[in-house]
Design a protein around this motif. Structure first.
Motif, PDB file in Angstrom:
ATOM      1  N   ILE A  22       0.825  -1.215   0.000  1.00 25.93           N
ATOM      2  CA  ILE A  22       0.000   0.000   0.000  1.00 25.93           C
ATOM      3  C   ILE A  22       0.856   1.261   0.000  1.00 25.93           C
ATOM      4  O   ILE A  22       0.614   2.210  -0.755  1.00 25.93           O
ATOM      5  CB  ILE A  22      -0.940  -0.006   1.213  1.00 25.93           C
ATOM      6  N   SER A  47       4.339  -4.753  -5.552  1.00 28.43           N
ATOM      7  CA  SER A  47       3.195  -5.557  -5.988  1.00 28.43           C
ATOM      8  C   SER A  47       3.448  -7.049  -5.972  1.00 28.43           C
ATOM      9  O   SER A  47       2.517  -7.842  -6.119  1.00 28.43           O
ATOM     10  CB  SER A  47       2.785  -5.148  -7.415  1.00 28.43           C
ATOM     11  N   VAL A 102      -4.990  -5.412   1.125  1.00 27.58           N
ATOM     12  CA  VAL A 102      -4.680  -4.386   0.123  1.00 27.58           C
ATOM     13  C   VAL A 102      -5.960  -3.950  -0.589  1.00 27.58           C
ATOM     14  O   VAL A 102      -6.195  -2.750  -0.796  1.00 27.58           O
ATOM     15  CB  VAL A 102      -3.636  -4.914  -0.880  1.00 27.58           C
ATOM     16  N   GLU A 103      -6.798  -4.912  -0.968  1.00 29.22           N
ATOM     17  CA  GLU A 103      -8.050  -4.564  -1.647  1.00 29.22           C
ATOM     18  C   GLU A 103      -8.956  -3.736  -0.740  1.00 29.22           C
ATOM     19  O   GLU A 103      -9.590  -2.771  -1.188  1.00 29.22           O
ATOM     20  CB  GLU A 103      -8.759  -5.838  -2.094  1.00 29.22           C
ATOM     21  N   GLU A 129      -8.060  -1.801   1.802  1.00 30.49           N
ATOM     22  CA  GLU A 129      -7.487  -0.467   2.014  1.00 30.49           C
ATOM     23  C   GLU A 129      -7.692   0.413   0.780  1.00 30.49           C
ATOM     24  O   GLU A 129      -8.043   1.589   0.902  1.00 30.49           O
ATOM     25  CB  GLU A 129      -6.001  -0.597   2.338  1.00 30.49           C
ATOM     26  N   ARG A 130      -7.486  -0.159  -0.373  1.00 21.60           N
ATOM     27  CA  ARG A 130      -7.674   0.627  -1.594  1.00 21.60           C
ATOM     28  C   ARG A 130      -9.136   1.003  -1.780  1.00 21.60           C
ATOM     29  O   ARG A 130      -9.445   2.087  -2.276  1.00 21.60           O
ATOM     30  CB  ARG A 130      -7.159  -0.155  -2.803  1.00 21.60           C
ATOM     31  N   ARG A 174      -9.736   3.966   0.491  1.00 21.98           N
ATOM     32  CA  ARG A 174      -9.123   5.188  -0.023  1.00 21.98           C
ATOM     33  C   ARG A 174      -9.915   5.754  -1.200  1.00 21.98           C
ATOM     34  O   ARG A 174      -9.848   6.937  -1.494  1.00 21.98           O
ATOM     35  CB  ARG A 174      -7.677   4.907  -0.443  1.00 21.98           C
ATOM     36  N   VAL A 194     -12.673   0.039  -7.015  1.00 18.58           N
ATOM     37  CA  VAL A 194     -11.232   0.199  -7.192  1.00 18.58           C
ATOM     38  C   VAL A 194     -10.913   0.164  -8.679  1.00 18.58           C
ATOM     39  O   VAL A 194     -11.304  -0.762  -9.384  1.00 18.58           O
ATOM     40  CB  VAL A 194     -10.479  -0.941  -6.472  1.00 18.58           C
TER      41      VAL A 194
END
Length: 464
Positions: A199, A204, A231-232, A234-235, A238, A244
């Protein structure tokens, strides 16, 4: 070994010590493995390290500047070898004069660079497809500055930061280990640490270095899924609830260049020869066919895919011809032994049988491995890419099963031949020869059908 026993795992040297590997040989080795693995090879390169060991092995001892210069020259040569035409390069460290390029890999092989110093980071931004530092050489607090250098250089050269994939070689230990370095704690702790790097630093891909099979298992089954989920999530946060965005893959070199000219089909499938036994173990009239597009044309690059399949099949045909030749030699030798009836000639006959056995066993393994690779990689990919090819692919997979049964019969006849007493060898060899004839008819019929029906699907979609 890994590429042969799997269908989805990608393989790569991480990283190859370039001063001990001539770039032409390295390029051809990587391309060959990429073709054999249906496009699952990536190439990690290092400018050189441990110079005393390199020199002890007969390699050059280079200064830091020379090592980077040599790396830049080598990357140019490697990519030229993967192309077409004639390769010429005259540099301070490498020289290639009029080499024919090739083989072309099954896909654009990404080049990774392990880089830490400013100039190597610049080279990464200019030439690499991926940056792969390692814990211990670049620990997490150092990644931000190195990433920024690559980003700035990639913006300046017009490639953009997204052109360079960010990878990270990691290590660690599960549990509490005072004084240990790297990733620490439970699988959940590892996942949180790696998700943070993904993140915050844009890393990656993570490659785990370990000698522990249990750590590999835990990393694959417990850590990796948790990292993806975090990660998914958190994205998603955001993005304030918005979906996403999907980042499109960077186009291949072929797509970035001008579109090559489409030409008429030049690939010629191999017709099936006259049957030796008068039959094959299936009804050829029930084989489905692929609906050939009217007036189909493809670029030379696209036609290379079906041509590669034919080239692989030609190798199988040549080895089969060799096997049949060995069978003939053994049969002629048996006639001579039968006339002499000496103890020494009887021993020679047995040795010839064992030689034939080893050759036959090796060939059967090759055929089985080729079919397994097609079933798990190429066929699966074509089913997904082109539904019209589905009936043909399904029939080919069914014929693989039949051919496997024939191979089993060959193996049984071979065992009977090798273990036969001298008086029963002639009959056992005759039975073995008949099963080899049946294998020949079945395999050559199958290879011809596959080349004819998959020519257009492979030209349109590649091998995956």
């Amino acid at each position: 070994m890994i590429a042969a026993r799997t269908s989805a795992i990608r393989v790569s040297p991480n990283v190859a010590n370039l001063p001990l590997r001539p770039p032409v040989v390295l390029a051809r080795s990587a391309a060959t493995l990429d073709l054999l693995s249906a496009g699952r090879v990536e190439l990690g390169l290092g400018a050189g390290a441990f110079w005393d060991a390199i020199a002890a092995a007969g390699g050059p001892r280079r200064s830091p500047r020379e090592a980077v210069d040599a790396l830049v020259e080598a990357i140019g040569i490697i990519r030229a070898v993967w192309g077409t035409g004639t390769v010429r390069a005259v540099g301070e460290h490498y020289e290639v004069n009029g080499l024919h390029a090739g083989p072309q890999p099954a896909h654009d092989i990404p080049i990774w660079l392990g880089a830490y110093k400013p100039r190597m980071l610049q080279v990464t931004a200019d030439l690499a497809d991926a940056w792969i530092p390692s814990m211990g050489y670049a620990d997490p607090p150092e990644l931000a500055d190195m990433n920024a250098r690559i980003d700035d250089a990639a913006e300046a050269n017009g490639r953009g930061p997204q052109a360079i994939r960010r990878m990270y070689n990691v290590f660690g230990s599960f549990g509490t280990n005072p004084g240990a370095t790297g990733l620490q704690g439970t699988a959940k702790d590892w996942a949180e640490q790696l998700a943070g790097l993904a993140i915050d630093e844009g890393m990656s891909t993570f490659v785990l270095g370990t000698d522990s099979p249990d750590d590999v298992r835990r990393f694959a089954l417990e850590v990796a899924p948790a990292v993806r989920e975090q990660v998914e999530a958190e994205r998603g946060l955001r993005a304030s609830g918005e979906p996403v965005p999907v980042v499109e893959e960077r186009p291949s070199r072929r797509a970035r260049d001008h579109a090559p000219e489409a030409i008429a089909v030049r690939v010629s499938p191999t017709p099936a020869p006259t049957l030796l036994t008068g039959q094959v173990p299936w009804d050829e009239s029930t084989r489905p066919t692929y609906p050939v597009p009217a007036g189909a044309t493809y670029t030379e690059h696209e036609q290379a895919y079906p041509q590669h399949l034919i080239d692989v099949h030609d190798a199988l045909r040549a080895e089969l011809a060799q096997l049949r030749d060995v069978v003939g030699q053994v049969r002629r030798g048996l006639m001579e032994v039968g006339q002499a009836r000496s103890a020494i000639n009887t021993m020679t006959m047995r040795q010839n049988n064992w030689t034939l056995g080893a050759y036959c066993e090796s060939y059967c393994r090759i055929v089985t491995g080729h079919h397994s690779l097609e079933d798990h990689s190429m066929f699966r990919y074509l089913r997904q890419s082109d539904p019209a090819a589905g009936p043909v692919v399904d029939r080919l997979a069914e014929e693989h099963v039949v051919i496997h049964d024939v191979l089993e019969r060959v193996d049984q006849a071979l065992v009977a031949l090798v273990s036969a007493e001298p008086g029963a060898t002639s009959e056992a060899l005759e039975d073995f020869s008949e099963t080899v004839d049946l294998l020949t008819d079945a395999l050559l019929s199958h290879l011809s059908y596959e080349e004819r029906e998959l020519l257009h699907p492979l030209a349109q979609h590649g091998m995956g």
